[in-house]
Design a protein around this motif. Structure first.
Motif, PDB file in Angstrom:
ATOM      1  N   ASP B 212       0.849  -1.193   0.000  1.00 45.44           N
ATOM      2  CA  ASP B 212       0.000   0.000   0.000  1.00 45.44           C
ATOM      3  C   ASP B 212       0.888   1.248   0.000  1.00 45.44           C
ATOM      4  O   ASP B 212       1.221   1.792   1.057  1.00 45.44           O
ATOM      5  CB  ASP B 212      -0.900  -0.028   1.243  1.00 45.44           C
ATOM      6  CG  ASP B 212      -1.994   1.015   1.188  1.00 45.44           C
ATOM      7  OD1 ASP B 212      -2.967   0.886   1.952  1.00 45.44           O
ATOM      8  OD2 ASP B 212      -1.887   1.961   0.378  1.00 45.44           O
ATOM      9  N   GLY B 213       1.251   1.682  -1.175  1.00 49.33           N
ATOM     10  CA  GLY B 213       2.133   2.834  -1.317  1.00 49.33           C
ATOM     11  C   GLY B 213       1.524   4.103  -0.764  1.00 49.33           C
ATOM     12  O   GLY B 213       2.219   4.946  -0.187  1.00 49.33           O
ATOM     13  N   GLU B 214       0.206   4.235  -0.906  1.00 46.62           N
ATOM     14  CA  GLU B 214      -0.459   5.454  -0.442  1.00 46.62           C
ATOM     15  C   GLU B 214      -0.357   5.573   1.080  1.00 46.62           C
ATOM     16  O   GLU B 214      -0.102   6.649   1.608  1.00 46.62           O
ATOM     17  CB  GLU B 214      -1.940   5.438  -0.839  1.00 46.62           C
ATOM     18  CG  GLU B 214      -2.209   5.888  -2.267  1.00 46.62           C
ATOM     19  CD  GLU B 214      -1.874   4.843  -3.271  1.00 46.62           C
ATOM     20  OE1 GLU B 214      -2.197   3.667  -3.010  1.00 46.62           O
ATOM     21  OE2 GLU B 214      -1.282   5.158  -4.299  1.00 46.62           O
ATOM     22  N   PHE B 218       2.036   8.556   1.457  1.00 50.87           N
ATOM     23  CA  PHE B 218       1.201   9.707   1.097  1.00 50.87           C
ATOM     24  C   PHE B 218       0.040   9.940   2.046  1.00 50.87           C
ATOM     25  O   PHE B 218      -1.024  10.403   1.642  1.00 50.87           O
ATOM     26  CB  PHE B 218       0.703   9.528  -0.348  1.00 50.87           C
ATOM     27  CG  PHE B 218       1.814   9.495  -1.356  1.00 50.87           C
ATOM     28  CD1 PHE B 218       2.174   8.305  -1.955  1.00 50.87           C
ATOM     29  CD2 PHE B 218       2.504  10.644  -1.680  1.00 50.87           C
ATOM     30  CE1 PHE B 218       3.211   8.264  -2.876  1.00 50.87           C
ATOM     31  CE2 PHE B 218       3.550  10.626  -2.599  1.00 50.87           C
ATOM     32  CZ  PHE B 218       3.898   9.426  -3.192  1.00 50.87           C
ATOM     33  N   GLU B 220      -0.045  12.222   4.152  1.00 49.86           N
ATOM     34  CA  GLU B 220      -0.231  13.673   4.289  1.00 49.86           C
ATOM     35  C   GLU B 220      -1.271  14.187   3.300  1.00 49.86           C
ATOM     36  O   GLU B 220      -1.908  15.213   3.536  1.00 49.86           O
ATOM     37  CB  GLU B 220       1.088  14.407   4.022  1.00 49.86           C
ATOM     38  CG  GLU B 220       2.182  14.137   5.042  1.00 49.86           C
ATOM     39  CD  GLU B 220       3.536  14.538   4.489  1.00 49.86           C
ATOM     40  OE1 GLU B 220       4.052  13.806   3.614  1.00 49.86           O
ATOM     41  OE2 GLU B 220       4.053  15.566   4.921  1.00 49.86           O
ATOM     42  N   VAL B 221      -1.396  13.476   2.173  1.00 46.25           N
ATOM     43  CA  VAL B 221      -2.304  13.922   1.118  1.00 46.25           C
ATOM     44  C   VAL B 221      -3.205  12.761   0.690  1.00 46.25           C
ATOM     45  O   VAL B 221      -3.323  12.451  -0.484  1.00 46.25           O
ATOM     46  CB  VAL B 221      -1.513  14.480  -0.092  1.00 46.25           C
ATOM     47  CG1 VAL B 221      -0.927  15.823   0.212  1.00 46.25           C
ATOM     48  CG2 VAL B 221      -0.448  13.510  -0.540  1.00 46.25           C
ATOM     49  N   SER B 222      -3.814  12.125   1.652  1.00 44.61           N
ATOM     50  CA  SER B 222      -4.585  10.925   1.348  1.00 44.61           C
ATOM     51  C   SER B 222      -5.867  11.261   0.594  1.00 44.61           C
ATOM     52  O   SER B 222      -6.758  11.901   1.131  1.00 44.61           O
ATOM     53  CB  SER B 222      -4.936  10.208   2.653  1.00 44.61           C
ATOM     54  OG  SER B 222      -5.770   9.116   2.397  1.00 44.61           O
ATOM     55  N   ALA B 223      -5.948  10.794  -0.642  1.00 41.79           N
ATOM     56  CA  ALA B 223      -7.123  11.074  -1.471  1.00 41.79           C
ATOM     57  C   ALA B 223      -8.356  10.327  -0.954  1.00 41.79           C
ATOM     58  O   ALA B 223      -9.481  10.783  -1.112  1.00 41.79           O
ATOM     59  CB  ALA B 223      -6.853  10.677  -2.923  1.00 41.79           C
ATOM     60  N   THR B 224      -8.134   9.182  -0.340  1.00 44.73           N
ATOM     61  CA  THR B 224      -9.256   8.391   0.157  1.00 44.73           C
ATOM     62  C   THR B 224      -9.510   8.667   1.639  1.00 44.73           C
ATOM     63  O   THR B 224     -10.393   8.056   2.225  1.00 44.73           O
ATOM     64  CB  THR B 224      -8.982   6.888  -0.024  1.00 44.73           C
ATOM     65  OG1 THR B 224      -7.716   6.592   0.564  1.00 44.73           O
ATOM     66  CG2 THR B 224      -8.960   6.517  -1.487  1.00 44.73           C
ATOM     67  N   TYR B 233       7.268  10.854   5.065  1.00 39.62           N
ATOM     68  CA  TYR B 233       6.861  12.087   4.386  1.00 39.62           C
ATOM     69  C   TYR B 233       6.988  11.874   2.889  1.00 39.62           C
ATOM     70  O   TYR B 233       7.880  11.157   2.423  1.00 39.62           O
ATOM     71  CB  TYR B 233       7.718  13.260   4.861  1.00 39.62           C
ATOM     72  CG  TYR B 233       7.620  13.434   6.360  1.00 39.62           C
ATOM     73  CD1 TYR B 233       8.580  12.908   7.208  1.00 39.62           C
ATOM     74  CD2 TYR B 233       6.515  14.073   6.929  1.00 39.62           C
ATOM     75  CE1 TYR B 233       8.475  13.025   8.584  1.00 39.62           C
ATOM     76  CE2 TYR B 233       6.403  14.190   8.309  1.00 39.62           C
ATOM     77  CZ  TYR B 233       7.378  13.666   9.119  1.00 39.62           C
ATOM     78  OH  TYR B 233       7.260  13.771  10.484  1.00 39.62           O
ATOM     79  N   TRP B 234       6.118  12.543   2.116  1.00 44.54           N
ATOM     80  CA  TRP B 234       6.044  12.217   0.687  1.00 44.54           C
ATOM     81  C   TRP B 234       7.362  12.409  -0.059  1.00 44.54           C
ATOM     82  O   TRP B 234       7.668  11.653  -0.993  1.00 44.54           O
ATOM     83  CB  TRP B 234       4.890  12.972   0.000  1.00 44.54           C
ATOM     84  CG  TRP B 234       5.031  14.456  -0.155  1.00 44.54           C
ATOM     85  CD1 TRP B 234       4.459  15.406   0.618  1.00 44.54           C
ATOM     86  CD2 TRP B 234       5.793  15.149  -1.147  1.00 44.54           C
ATOM     87  NE1 TRP B 234       4.819  16.651   0.185  1.00 44.54           N
ATOM     88  CE2 TRP B 234       5.624  16.528  -0.898  1.00 44.54           C
ATOM     89  CE3 TRP B 234       6.579  14.758  -2.229  1.00 44.54           C
ATOM     90  CZ2 TRP B 234       6.222  17.508  -1.684  1.00 44.54           C
ATOM     91  CZ3 TRP B 234       7.189  15.736  -3.009  1.00 44.54           C
ATOM     92  CH2 TRP B 234       7.007  17.088  -2.737  1.00 44.54           C
ATOM     93  N   PRO B 235       8.235  13.406   0.289  1.00 45.73           N
ATOM     94  CA  PRO B 235       9.504  13.492  -0.457  1.00 45.73           C
ATOM     95  C   PRO B 235      10.367  12.246  -0.299  1.00 45.73           C
ATOM     96  O   PRO B 235      11.224  11.969  -1.149  1.00 45.73           O
ATOM     97  CB  PRO B 235      10.202  14.709   0.157  1.00 45.73           C
ATOM     98  CG  PRO B 235       9.105  15.516   0.767  1.00 45.73           C
ATOM     99  CD  PRO B 235       8.113  14.520   1.248  1.00 45.73           C
ATOM    100  N   ASP B 329       0.501  20.050  12.638  1.00 43.45           N
ATOM    101  CA  ASP B 329      -0.796  19.447  12.295  1.00 43.45           C
ATOM    102  C   ASP B 329      -1.293  18.569  13.440  1.00 43.45           C
ATOM    103  O   ASP B 329      -2.471  18.607  13.816  1.00 43.45           O
ATOM    104  CB  ASP B 329      -0.634  18.610  11.011  1.00 43.45           C
ATOM    105  CG  ASP B 329      -1.958  18.234  10.383  1.00 43.45           C
ATOM    106  OD1 ASP B 329      -1.975  17.821   9.213  1.00 43.45           O
ATOM    107  OD2 ASP B 329      -2.995  18.352  11.060  1.00 43.45           O
TER     108      ASP B 329
END
Lengths: 557, 460
Positions: B212-214, B218, B220-224, B233-235, B329
């Motif tokens: 699960d790459g997301e 990711f 921080e920016v979870s689309a789901t 962190y995404w970088p 956050d």
């Protein structure tokens, strides 16, 4: 290649084509709206040389104000000419070109993997049964056509320097891909940029140091851009840009950072958090989503499920493809900077992902369909690696037992994917994008229409006019007359329109029962006894292939 | 003393600090993380309650123990790589927001990770057999997950042949109802529609959720909007990919492939043999992926080419920024990142204390989330007048001299997709209650009961 091998290859590919063609009339059970729109426009072009709006020889089909590229429709016309307008003839282009794409995939894979033709064919046979390969070749989708041309263009690009025929092929197939679907319009130029400049090999600094030399290398891109011109010179370019406005990542996720944390009304002035940091995250997540094994193997997103791009119970490459993808990607990474072909594969992936990355859906198979042949190659590399490792085992029994197990699993999985596509998916995915009733009821409606003054249409599905026109095989020249009165460009949602004696009206039996000389098309949510008790009224129930009552035709003398 | 703090030695201190800047960063982050946990004063979650951690003393002791276990695991894993790059590894582990959440709320997971790290170390140093290592690891996983935590991994149902047989029969039945359909000979259907293949397919599908790459990169920016802490962190995803390439091409021969594969398979088995939340099941990946990224960091720091330096300093800068943003956050939106169920009890029982719950004859506390008695014990100690029930005042009336603490569904009745009524005070009055407090939580933790928490006292 010797004659026996040639014969075997031809036979195998014929079987592959046959599996994609068998049962197209039954499975998927109904057209979806885009298929109906494509099919009817192809029919109109075949008979009159104009699309449904009366535009002569269009480059793009206005259709649902979405300006579909017209190439698919043009290629469908010969099939409709010989086979009539039906589900099979509309889908045949996808089936044929889906199979042709495998031939180019075979050539590409053989070059990358360095295998013999026989071994390469075996791998491609396995790949041809991956869920996405079967599914997308059995529905009329422009993106599948574009993918086929994209694959052919890539094969020519790999051999660009060898002979002029490859140079011509590169330009030809790239242009055809651009005219086949929107995603290629970004993917092809990006692919050309990456392949001809080859930044991983040449180095970005060297490219910047000698700009003139770099530009000279890009002459094929200039030609392809010239081929673009007709698209932009037609009025449809605005509509394409409008579509991008609706779906792009930049407007959908704005202001990118969590709103609760932003203190400054001018979002860009926030330091903690900065929208720029989060925008980078959104773009990166979209980029990586297309290489995520979970996304590729499992069907999990709501905007994919219950849509035409949904494959019942599985993701694009399925569990078996996913396992070998994991192995293959490591093998591919190993040779990424060593072998030119592996590098080109990387460029292919980057270019093919780009059109999907800039749209808001995290994972959209249709918009990224050009990437899947590259993923197939990685799967193939995974299979080769695994088989090679097993073949080197010292224990003979273990070696052959493992290989036999693998072969059995491949065969069973291929049969499963085929059965899944033939029949099970009909039951699982029917409903919204495969609405029941039109195929079964529209021909009856057409026979009744001249016997009554008015035909009222009330259907909950958007753009259902396309289904009626298609299944009634309605004369296109009669529809052209209504071009000026149809909902204008920019209209969203329902764009149905009244034509001939067909009128869109909400079903209201309480008041309409007192009228006469009409036909009603509506859903199954009617009170049967009310209709039967009305003098002169007759109810025809329309059933879907599951025996469910899905639509009603009511006549009133 | 005066010599020690003499300004003459200041440059020496600065020099030492700059040489060990990474250690300073690590220590700073640890202090901030601990400060966050103390500031948050997050109650025990359901798992901790089931372990009997129903007092603040026990809870904080378990947290200290968990922190030590995770520190031990990190120390042991760091022994797998060279001494001079261990600080990079510690850095990558400590900055992850998952790290404090694990020791704050998942003591058994922390223990599991520590034990598994010992197994890996034994394999690496003592050269114990790979099969034996895997066997010991699986035993640990089963013991903790199933025997202690009573989890029900979904893989057990997918491996069940009777269940697979049911799916086979359902498929055949459904296909037989379609008319017209694509005709397929029965023997061909039987090739694929058999319980063994279906079981294999379903089990493989379960295992593939592991990748699960997301969730890993990711969050921080979870689309789901999946509920889980940030792992990386995404970088760092770009650092990971390049590090993986370096590892595969053996440009940095730092980590043994066999050790990597062992940790990978243990992580995979840990995921499959667990029925816990997804992020807990994936937690060991923090240590594995950090090992890979350490290789990348070392490689790029030692590169002479300018592009390598630019790349790594850009990534590090972005990661530092990500650390700062995420820390802010987590302070600003704890409900977004953490389980809301303990927060429900914290607020309700805090409100009870505020309104002197002892003065009421009865205090009704909703038990829709479970463990209400344990939470009462934790927050108030004395719960003699509490009634723990999933009360429903829309059917049963109110009692005199009583205090009610619950969701809006407890007051107005359970309804799916509940929206709070517009005029809560008036609604409560009609039930014979006076509203004292109300509070909205972020997540819908009690299906059908709403997100509104209400404290009301009977008027009579």
């Amino acid at each position: 290649m010797n004659k026996i091998l040639t014969f075997a290859v031809v036979t195998l590919f014929t079987i592959i084509l046959a599996i994609r063609v068998i049962g197209l009339e039954e499975s998927p059970l109904s057209l979806n709206f885009d298929e109906a729109g494509l099919g009817y426009n192809a029919y109109s072009i075949m008979l009159t040389g104009k699309d449904e709006y009366g535009t002569p020889w269009p480059i793009s089909l206005r259709s649902f104000n979405d300006y579909k590229p017209a190439l698919y429709a043009y290629l469908t016309t010969p099939f409709i000419y010989f086979g009539g307008l039906n589900q099979t003839t509309v889908r045949l282009v996808s089936a044929v070109f889906g199979t042709i794409s495998l031939i180019f995939l075979l050539l590409i894979f053989r070059k990358i993997a360095g295998l013999s033709m026989l071994k390469s064919v075996l791998i491609i046979i396995i790949i041809s049964f991956l869920p996405w390969r079967l599914h997308f070749s059995r529905v009329a989708l422009e993106s599948n056509l574009a993918m086929s041309f994209f694959t052919a263009a890539f094969w020519c690009l790999m051999n660009f320097e060898k002979r002029n025929i490859y140079k011509i092929g590169t330009i030809l197939f790239s242009s055809l891909s651009i005219y086949a679907y929107h995603n290629a319009r970004l993917a092809i130029p990006l692919l050309f940029l990456l392949v001809f400049l080859d930044p991983l090999h040449t180095g970005v600094r060297d490219i910047i140091k000698s700009p003139l030399k770099s530009v000279k290398k890009l002459w094929p891109l200039m030609i392809v851009i010239l081929m673009y011109l007709p698209i932009f010179l037609t009025s449809s370019s605005n509509a394409v840009l409008r579509r991008f406005d609706q779906t792009n990542i930049f407007s959908h996720y704005f202001p990118y950072a969590p709103q609760e944390l932003l203190s400054n009304k001018n979002y860009w002035l926030n330091i903690l958090p900065s929208p720029v940091y989060y925008l980078g995250g959104w773009i990166s997540s979209h980029l990586m989503a297309y290489l995520s094994p979970k996304n590729l193997t499992l069907s999990i997103y709501p905007w994919v499920i219950k849509s035409v791009q949904s494959i019942s119970g599985t993701g694009m490459i399925g569990w078996l493809g996913g396992c070998f993808f994991l192995v293959g990607i490591l093998h591919w990474l190993k040779f990424l900077t060593v072998k030119r072909e592996h590098r080109l594969l990387f460029y292919w992936i980057l270019a093919a992902i780009a059109p999907a990355v800039v749209t808001w859906e995290l994972f959209h198979p249709l918009r990224s369909l050009n990437i899947y042949p590259a993923i197939d190659i990685i799967i193939g590399l995974g299979i080769v690696w695994f088989v090679t490792k097993v073949s080197k085992l010292n224990l003979v029994f273990a070696k052959y037992a493992l290989l036999a197990c693998l072969a059995i699993i491949f065969i069973v999985s291929s049969v499963y994917n085929t059965l899944n596509e033939f029949n099970y998916s009909i039951w699982d995915t029917n409903g919204e994008f495969q609405p029941g009733g039109y195929k079964e009821g529209a021909p009856l409606l057409f026979t009744l229409k001249d016997k009554y003054q008015t035909v009222y249409l009330d259907s909950p599905h958007a753009q259902n006019y396309a289904m009626f026109l298609f299944y009634m095989k309605y004369p296109p020249e009669k529809i052209h007359k209504y071009a000026q009165t149809r909902p204008p460009m920019g209209t969203e949602g329902f764009i149905n329109f009244d034509f001939d004696n067909f009128v869109y009206k909400k079903y209201d039996w309480v008041n309409d029962r007192n009228k006469s000389n009409f036909v009603y098309w509506t859903s199954s949510e009617v009170k049967e006894n009310e209709i039967n008790e009305t003098p002169g009224a007759k109810l025809y129930k329309i059933y879907d292939p599951f025996g469910r009552w899905v639509a009603s035709i009511i006549t009133k003398e | 003393m005066s010599k020690l703090f003499s300004t003459k030695n200041l440059p020496l201190y600065i020099c030492k600090i700059s040489q060990n800047w990474l250690l300073v960063v690590i220590l700073t982050v640890i202090i901030v993380q601990v400060g966050w946990v103390i500031f948050l004063d997050f109650p025990p979650n359901i798992e901790q309650m089931d372990l009997g951690l129903n007092s603040p003393v026990k809870l904080w002791l378990s947290r200290v123990f968990s922190l030590m276990a995770l520190a031990l695991a990190t120390y042991i894993f760091s022994k797998l790589i060279n001494d001079n790059i261990r600080k990079y590894y510690w850095f990558l582990i400590i900055i992850s927001p998952l790290f404090p959440i694990l020791w704050m709320s998942h003591p058994l997971e922390s223990l599991k990770i520590a034990l598994l790290s010992l197994v890996v170390y034994m394999f690496y140093r003592k050269r114990i057999n790979l099969i034996v290592s895997l066997f010991i690891s699986i035993s640990i996983l089963i013991s903790i997950n199933i025997l202690l935590l009573h989890e029900k991994p979904s893989v057990f149902s997918t491996l069940s042949l009777p269940r697979s047989q049911v799916e086979v029969m359902e498929r055949m039945r459904v296909e037989d109802t379609i008319n017209p359909r694509v005709p397929v000979p029965q023997f061909v259907r039987r090739i694929a529609y058999n319980k063994y293949f279906i079981s294999l397919k379903n089990t493989a599908n379960q295992a593939l959720y592991f990748f699960d790459g997301e969730l890993l990169f990711f969050q921080e920016v979870s689309a789901t909007e999946t509920k889980a802490p940030v792992f990386f962190y995404w970088p760092e995803v770009f650092l990971f990919i390049l590090s993986l390439w370096i590892f595969i091409t053996k440009k940095g021969d730092i980590l043994s492939t066999h050790v990597f594969l062992l940790i990978f398979f243990i992580s995979l088995m840990g995921f499959i043999l667990s029925g816990n939340l997804t992020y807990v099941r994936l937690s060991l990946m923090l240590w594995l992926i950090s090992l890979i990224m350490t290789i990348g960091l070392d490689y790029f720091f030692s590169l002479r080419q300018k592009w390598g330096k630019v790349f790594i300093y850009l990534i590090i800068s972005l990661v530092f920024y990500g650390v700062a943003v995420n820390q802010y956050d987590r302070y600003a939106r704890p409900q977004f990142w953490l389980d809301n169920r303990p927060i429900v009890y914290k607020w309700l029982l805090g409100s009870a204390k505020k309104y002197n719950y002892q003065n009421y004859q009865k205090v009704y506390l909703t038990d829709v989330l479970g463990n209400a008695k344990d939470y009462c014990q934790y927050f108030l100690n004395n719960c003699h007048n509490f009634v723990f029930s999933n009360f429903d005042l829309s059917h049963n009336g109110t009692e005199s001299s009583s205090l009610y603490l619950g969701f809006s569904g407890n007051f107005y009745g359970k309804v799916e997709y509940r929206e709070p009524p517009r005029h809560i005070r008036e609604e409560l009055l009609s039930l014979g209650l006076r509203q004292l407090l109300q509070y909205q939580i972020r997540d819908n933790v009690a299906n059908g009961y709403g997100k509104q928490l209400i404290v009301g006292e009977s008027i009579r």
